[in-house]
Motif scaffolding. Structure first.
Motif, PDB file in Angstrom:
ATOM      1  N   GLU A 155      44.493  39.403  39.131  1.00  0.00           N
ATOM      2  CA  GLU A 155      44.295  40.231  40.330  1.00  0.00           C
ATOM      3  C   GLU A 155      44.075  41.697  39.989  1.00  0.00           C
ATOM      4  O   GLU A 155      43.213  42.365  40.574  1.00  0.00           O
ATOM      5  CB  GLU A 155      45.492  40.079  41.266  1.00  0.00           C
ATOM      6  N   LYS A 156      44.852  42.229  39.038  1.00  0.00           N
ATOM      7  CA  LYS A 156      44.702  43.638  38.660  1.00  0.00           C
ATOM      8  C   LYS A 156      43.370  43.879  37.964  1.00  0.00           C
ATOM      9  O   LYS A 156      42.726  44.915  38.158  1.00  0.00           O
ATOM     10  CB  LYS A 156      45.867  44.063  37.770  1.00  0.00           C
ATOM     11  N   ALA A 184      40.656  43.865  40.623  1.00  0.00           N
ATOM     12  CA  ALA A 184      40.724  45.100  41.418  1.00  0.00           C
ATOM     13  C   ALA A 184      40.162  46.288  40.640  1.00  0.00           C
ATOM     14  O   ALA A 184      39.436  47.126  41.200  1.00  0.00           O
ATOM     15  CB  ALA A 184      42.174  45.366  41.825  1.00  0.00           C
ATOM     16  N   THR A 185      40.474  46.356  39.345  1.00  0.00           N
ATOM     17  CA  THR A 185      39.998  47.474  38.514  1.00  0.00           C
ATOM     18  C   THR A 185      38.482  47.432  38.368  1.00  0.00           C
ATOM     19  O   THR A 185      37.808  48.469  38.466  1.00  0.00           O
ATOM     20  CB  THR A 185      40.656  47.420  37.123  1.00  0.00           C
ATOM     21  N   SER A 187      36.357  45.952  40.403  1.00  0.00           N
ATOM     22  CA  SER A 187      35.768  46.216  41.722  1.00  0.00           C
ATOM     23  C   SER A 187      35.733  47.714  42.014  1.00  0.00           C
ATOM     24  O   SER A 187      34.732  48.237  42.528  1.00  0.00           O
ATOM     25  CB  SER A 187      36.554  45.484  42.811  1.00  0.00           C
ATOM     26  N   LYS A 188      36.812  48.396  41.687  1.00  0.00           N
ATOM     27  CA  LYS A 188      36.874  49.845  41.913  1.00  0.00           C
ATOM     28  C   LYS A 188      35.824  50.560  41.074  1.00  0.00           C
ATOM     29  O   LYS A 188      35.145  51.471  41.547  1.00  0.00           O
ATOM     30  CB  LYS A 188      38.275  50.362  41.570  1.00  0.00           C
ATOM     31  N   GLN A 226      31.762  37.187  43.630  1.00  0.00           N
ATOM     32  CA  GLN A 226      32.185  38.215  44.584  1.00  0.00           C
ATOM     33  C   GLN A 226      31.034  39.136  44.948  1.00  0.00           C
ATOM     34  O   GLN A 226      30.783  39.415  46.136  1.00  0.00           O
ATOM     35  CB  GLN A 226      33.333  39.033  43.990  1.00  0.00           C
TER      36      GLN A 226
END
Length: 473
Positions: A62-63, A66-67, A69-70, A102
């Motif tokens: 998950e991290k 998220a990283t 994606s950011k 995604q």
């Protein structure tokens, strides 16, 4: 004789990857639907879009997701390349596939190229630039004109890799004022025998400061040349330990796979904690546990040594009986699988095997280490490290495999099939174009094609088949 075998089996290195066989239709059978050669080729072609991979299990990485994606959404970030380097089997390709899914859902302008040692095609950069360009066209037809114009250049075959990359990828983005993301998975599995990986890395280095239009997510094992390139290019690389801060993901995976065996979950997780978060280790271990008749004994073995090489040995010991005929059958089948530069199915291997009936038994027993859906699905190794293990005498021991012996086995199988077919109807070999469309003979003829441009495979006193090589255009 060895030279003849080598010439015949050279075709395995190029079949379907760089060649297109031209067959004339058999007019005498025009009212029937013959076995399609194109279908035969498509069936064994790998997919550089990564269809062989699956996205992340819910609750894992998950991290990391998220990283990434950011990073992809940052408009002012001066780092156009996100480089994820980690050990074999840690789940890099799974993350790459997850991000591809995604970004596709988000309708981002996206291209992807998943390298793999499974096949000659997915090891090569020959079709890299055109694959990326075609992905842009598939998303937005406005890219078609500039890309088509470049592909039609009469000198395109003389251009360097960097010039083709700029002409097919970077320039159209600049011309249409568009931003895009490119996923490059498994840089370490890009063949570098003739400097292809060096060309790719140098091109990425050249473009990262000149083109703000393209963001690149790249993954790979931390090979020396890749780390040196990152250092020189000032590309910061990261790994899962830095991104995730622990091994919670592996625990989630084990609990998911062994949800009906709660008493085993904690025991196995305790073992896996020493495997540095390697997902492939956990996957094979779970597969073995779900199939074994003696879980406690297997767990004791797994506690002995927590490395992939040791796990491969355990998996093979549990899968292949120790009697001599079984071990010989294992060797023959794995030699053929490793020798074929394009994956072959169980059905195809059975037709080429020197001994009937051994392929399905061995492949089925190796279910934890091989990937396939059914008898007609091309068989792939679970992971590139399994090939490295099998072809190292020091690592594999009694399970050591010599792929070159598989080349001879496949060549003999091809010749045997052609011989058997001709003995049934000798006159049919006068027209190989028609013969090649028959399902039982198209495979061996394809495998026996030589790899040289414009060359032919000519059985004595019979017809021929011409080979045309594909180009970037």
């Amino acid at each position: 004789m060895d030279k003849i075998f080598e010439e015949y089996t050279d075709a395995l290195h190029e079949f379907a990857a760089q060649s297109l066989v031209q067959f004339k239709p058999d007019q005498s059978q025009s009212n029937q639907e013959p076995a399609s050669v194109a279908h035969q080729i498509r069936k064994v072609l790998p997919n550089v879009y990564g269809v062989q991979h699956v996205p992340c299990l819910t609750g894992t990485r998950e991290k990391t997701i998220a990283t990434i994606s950011k990073w992809a959404n940052e408009k002012t970030d001066s780092k156009p390349i996100f480089l994820l380097l980690d050990v074999a089997g840690s789940g890099k390709s799974t993350v790459a596939k997850h991000m591809a899914n995604q970004w596709t859902r988000e309708k981002r302008l996206l291209a992807r190229y998943f390298f793999s040692r499974d096949t000659a095609t997915t090891m090569s950069t020959d079709m890299f630039c055109s694959t990326v360009a075609d992905a842009f066209v598939a998303y937005d037809r406005k890219f078609e004109a500039p890309i088509k114009a470049f592909k039609e250049r009469p000198d395109i075959g003389l251009l360097s890799f960097e010039e083709r990359f700029n002409g097919l990828v970077i320039d159209p983005l600049e011309e249409l004022n568009r931003d895009a993301i490119l996923i490059i998975d498994a840089l370490d599995e890009c063949d570098n025998e003739h400097g292809s990986r060096d060309e790719l890395l140098n091109t990425l280095y050249s473009q990262q400061s000149s083109s703000p239009r393209l963001r690149i997510l790249a993954t790979g094992r931390p090979e020396l040349d890749i780390k040196q390139w990152a250092l020189v290019s000032k590309v910061v690389h990261t790994n899962f330990v830095q991104l995730e801060g622990g091994q919670k993901d592996v625990e989630v995976y084990i609990k998911y796979r062994l949800q009906h065996f709660e008493y085993i979950q904690d025991q196995l997780y305790h073992v896996v904690t020493h495997a540095d978060g390697v997902f492939i280790w956990a996957r094979i271990a779970c597969d073995l546990i779900l199939k074994t008749a003696n879980v406690n004994r297997l767990l004791e073995e797994l506690r002995t040594e927590v490395t992939l090489d040791f796990l491969y040995r355990v998996a093979l010991e549990h899968s292949i009986p120790k009697d001599k005929p079984s071990r010989q059958a294992f060797t023959v089948v794995l030699q053929m699988i490793l020798a074929a530069r394009e994956p072959l199915s169980m059905a195809e291997l059975e037709r080429l095997s020197p001994e009937p009936g051994i392929v399905e038994g061995i492949v089925t027993r190796l279910g934890a280490l091989l990937l396939y859906k059914d008898r007609e699905d091309p068989i792939r190794l679970l992971h590139a490290t399994f090939r490295e293990f099998l072809t190292s005498r020091a690592k594999a021991g009694v399970f050591f495999i010599q792929p070159e012996q598989g080349n001879q086995t496949l060549a003999l199988g091809c010749l045997s099939l052609i011989s058997n077919h001709s003995s049934k109807d000798h006159s049919t070999l006068d027209n190989l174009d028609a013969i090649s469309q028959k399902q039982d003979i198209s495979l061996p003829i394809g495998l026996l094609l030589t790899k040289y441009l414009g060359s032919t495979f000519t059985p004595p006193n019979h017809g021929y088949i011409t080979v045309q090589h594909r180009t970037e255009s």
